[in-house]
Write an enzyme that holds these catalytic residues in place. Structure first.
Site, PDB file in Angstrom:
ATOM      1  N   SER A 199       0.819  -5.008   4.760  1.00 22.24           N
ATOM      2  CA  SER A 199       0.937  -4.427   3.747  1.00 22.24           C
ATOM      3  C   SER A 199       1.096  -2.848   3.836  1.00 22.24           C
ATOM      4  O   SER A 199       0.273  -2.236   3.603  1.00 22.24           O
ATOM      5  CB  SER A 199       0.079  -4.786   2.736  1.00 22.24           C
ATOM      6  OG  SER A 199       0.673  -4.374   1.324  1.00 22.24           O
ATOM      7  N   SER A 237       2.841  -8.586   1.825  1.00 18.75           N
ATOM      8  CA  SER A 237       2.778  -8.285   0.542  1.00 18.75           C
ATOM      9  C   SER A 237       3.430  -7.005   0.318  1.00 18.75           C
ATOM     10  O   SER A 237       3.459  -6.196   1.069  1.00 18.75           O
ATOM     11  CB  SER A 237       1.303  -8.497  -0.080  1.00 18.75           C
ATOM     12  OG  SER A 237       1.323  -8.052  -1.420  1.00 18.75           O
ATOM     13  N   GLY A 238       3.835  -6.793  -0.995  1.00 15.71           N
ATOM     14  CA  GLY A 238       4.011  -5.496  -1.217  1.00 15.71           C
ATOM     15  C   GLY A 238       3.190  -4.708  -2.206  1.00 15.71           C
ATOM     16  O   GLY A 238       3.496  -3.491  -2.343  1.00 15.71           O
ATOM     17  N   ASP A 239       1.940  -5.403  -2.185  1.00 13.26           N
ATOM     18  CA  ASP A 239       0.716  -4.720  -2.759  1.00 13.26           C
ATOM     19  C   ASP A 239      -0.394  -5.212  -1.966  1.00 13.26           C
ATOM     20  O   ASP A 239      -0.306  -5.886  -0.774  1.00 13.26           O
ATOM     21  CB  ASP A 239       0.542  -5.406  -4.205  1.00 13.26           C
ATOM     22  CG  ASP A 239       0.038  -4.041  -4.927  1.00 13.26           C
ATOM     23  OD1 ASP A 239      -0.975  -3.586  -4.676  1.00 13.26           O
ATOM     24  OD2 ASP A 239       0.488  -3.552  -6.175  1.00 13.26           O
ATOM     25  N   ASP A 240      -1.503  -5.082  -2.464  1.00 15.91           N
ATOM     26  CA  ASP A 240      -2.709  -5.568  -1.754  1.00 15.91           C
ATOM     27  C   ASP A 240      -2.813  -6.875  -1.563  1.00 15.91           C
ATOM     28  O   ASP A 240      -2.405  -7.696  -2.227  1.00 15.91           O
ATOM     29  CB  ASP A 240      -4.017  -5.095  -2.700  1.00 15.91           C
ATOM     30  CG  ASP A 240      -4.177  -3.764  -3.291  1.00 15.91           C
ATOM     31  OD1 ASP A 240      -3.788  -2.972  -2.230  1.00 15.91           O
ATOM     32  OD2 ASP A 240      -4.484  -3.809  -4.241  1.00 15.91           O
TER      33      ASP A 240
END
Length: 475
Positions: A293, A259-262
């Site tokens: 991530s 992911s690019g986030d959590d």
């Protein structure tokens, strides 16, 4: 109907080990259909009735819009909600579609192997809907939001599953527009969002490139999320993997997330709107998660936690090249609470912060937030942690005159990078204990020998859900 075994216009060259078919092969499609075989899958409930997306005029060429076909199929099958329920089968192919709603209970959306639902990049196929009441405004912008690719509300017994079929959000154009400030008054769509619903299962799928959050159950209960592969570029904005939000009795297990986030973001509303709505996330189980991530957390609690987060149980967690393990994100103005958090058997490799608590995560929806709304953080328990190639062991920042208390860390072995930072534990406004932790913790977490941080032994109701063996047909 006989299987399609006859061809027109062909030439065959047979060798000892290979048959080469040259020229044009064309099936006698007017007279026969592919042989159908029975496929089995596991679900919270099976269905009495079944239909295939192509029965409603869908074309799986990746170019033709099938939004009307999805809507027509779901509407047609809704009449079976009180008669054993229905399943809509998405066969192999590339099925382009805009946002569509699941409108009836006792419904299954089943993606066969080789089936790809492609999200349309035509914004006209994404209706706009009001902000979530516990957020008060859009997450990207102050106005409303685009409806999710797959959306549903006020449902009971809904299954979105498959034989590892794929949902592709085609998020690149949304990310580009978001970064350029192109969304002035509207928030990007999520991939799957189910609201005000009970008995939800999302499983056995590959989800890629969501415009924003991938899986967002909200104001719901008895949610089961299993065996998902979730993939997005590590620099894609806000592509959280799974976001249980104001949900009770949720189980997330056996998921692989890049992911690019959590990877997992636990939420319950934003500032004054979340406080007013007052619906916590509680009784949450997270098991056998693997996360990658580099700029975000394996599991985040917050930052939208104003309705409260309680009784979270995480175990057998693996993270690789990820910024942090479990991160608590809050600030003055959030209100709410994060308490009774338990995690064990966590393995991390290449990580900036193993333990991270942020008491100054000050992103607010508007100027109407109450700066005197102080969050309450207590009862945070981590044990049996192995972490390698770590930059900092911990950064634990509470709030002035509002310390984070009841922190317990036991049996944690942290191996540092080749050139470690001198200050490994940065601690302010916290209180708790540690036992058998290396490197040596800060003075605010004194060593107390023989302490084993607790992990609940009782079972939650979501653990007692028994899946049934269901069947469908496929080519």
């Amino acid at each position: 109907m006989e299987p399609c075994l006859r061809f027109r216009t062909f030439h065959v060259i047979q060798t000892i080990s290979t048959i080469l078919v040259l020229g044009v092969l064309s099936l006698r499609t007017a007279e026969c259909k592919p042989a159908m075989v029975s496929l089995q899958y596991r679900a919270i409930n099976c269905r009495k009735h079944s239909a295939v997306l192509t029965d409603f005029g869908a074309v799986g060429d990746g170019k033709t819009s099938n939004t009307k076909a999805f809507k027509a199929a779901i509407q047609s099958l809704s009449k079976y909600a009180s008669d054993g329920g229905a399943q809509l089968i998405v066969p192999p192919g590339k099925w382009l579609t805009g946002s569509f709603n699941i409108t009836s209970s006792h419904f299954t959306l089943f993606l066969q192997k080789g089936a790809v639902i492609l999200a349309s990049q035509d914004e006209s196929e994404w209706p706009q809907i009001p902000p979530l009441p516990s957020y008060g405004t859009g997450r990207d912008a102050p106005g409303g939001r685009f409806s999710s690719l797959i959306f549903g509300t006020n449902l009971t017994d809904v299954v979105i599953t498959g034989n590892n079929g794929t949902i592709d959000g085609q998020g690149a154009t949304w990310w580009k527009k978001y970064r350029s400030g192109g969304f002035l008054n509207v928030t990007r769509p999520y991939m799957i969002e189910l609201m005000h619903s009970n008995q939800i299962q999302i499983s056995n799928l590959t989800l890629i490139n969501s415009p924003s959050w991938f899986v967002h159950p909200i104001y719901s209960s008895n949610v089961l999320i299993q065996w998902l592969t979730i993939l997005a570029p590590i620099d894609s904005p806000n592509t959280d993997g799974v976001d249980p939000d104001s949900c009770t009795n949720t189980r997330i297990e056996d998921c692989f997330i890049v992911s690019g986030d959590d990877c997992i973001a636990v939420k319950s509303g934003w500032d004054q709107y979340g406080i007013k709505y007052g619906m916590p996330t509680k009784q949450l189980v997270i098991r056998r998660l693997t996360c990658i991530s580099p700029d975000s957390a394996t599991i985040a609690l917050g930052s939208e936690m104003s309705g409260g987060i309680q009784d979270v149980r995480a175990e057998d967690i693996t993270a690789i090249e990820t910024q942090s393990g479990i991160r608590i994100k809050t600030a003055r103005g959030r209100g709410g609470y994060v308490k009774d958090i338990y995690a064990r058997r966590m393995n991390f490799k290449t990580m900036k912060y193993v333990f991270w608590m942020s008491g100054a995560y000050s992103q607010h929806p508007d100027a109407g937030f109450d700066p005197n709304a102080i969050p309450h953080i207590e009862g945070i328990n981590y044990r049996d942690v192995v972490a390698e190639n770590v930059t900092y062991a911990a950064r634990l920042d509470g709030i002035d005159n509002d310390p984070f208390t009841g922190i317990c860390i036991s049996n944690a072995t942290i191996t540092l990078t080749a050139k470690p930072k001198e200050l490994q534990w940065n601690c302010t406004n916290i209180a708790g204990v540690t036992s058998n932790v290396t490197p040596q913790p800060c003075s605010l977490l004194p060593v107390k020998k023989s302490v084993i941080c607790p992990f609940p032994v009782n079972r939650l109701p979501i653990d007692d859900i028994q899946l049934k063996t269901c069947s469908t047909t496929g080519a």
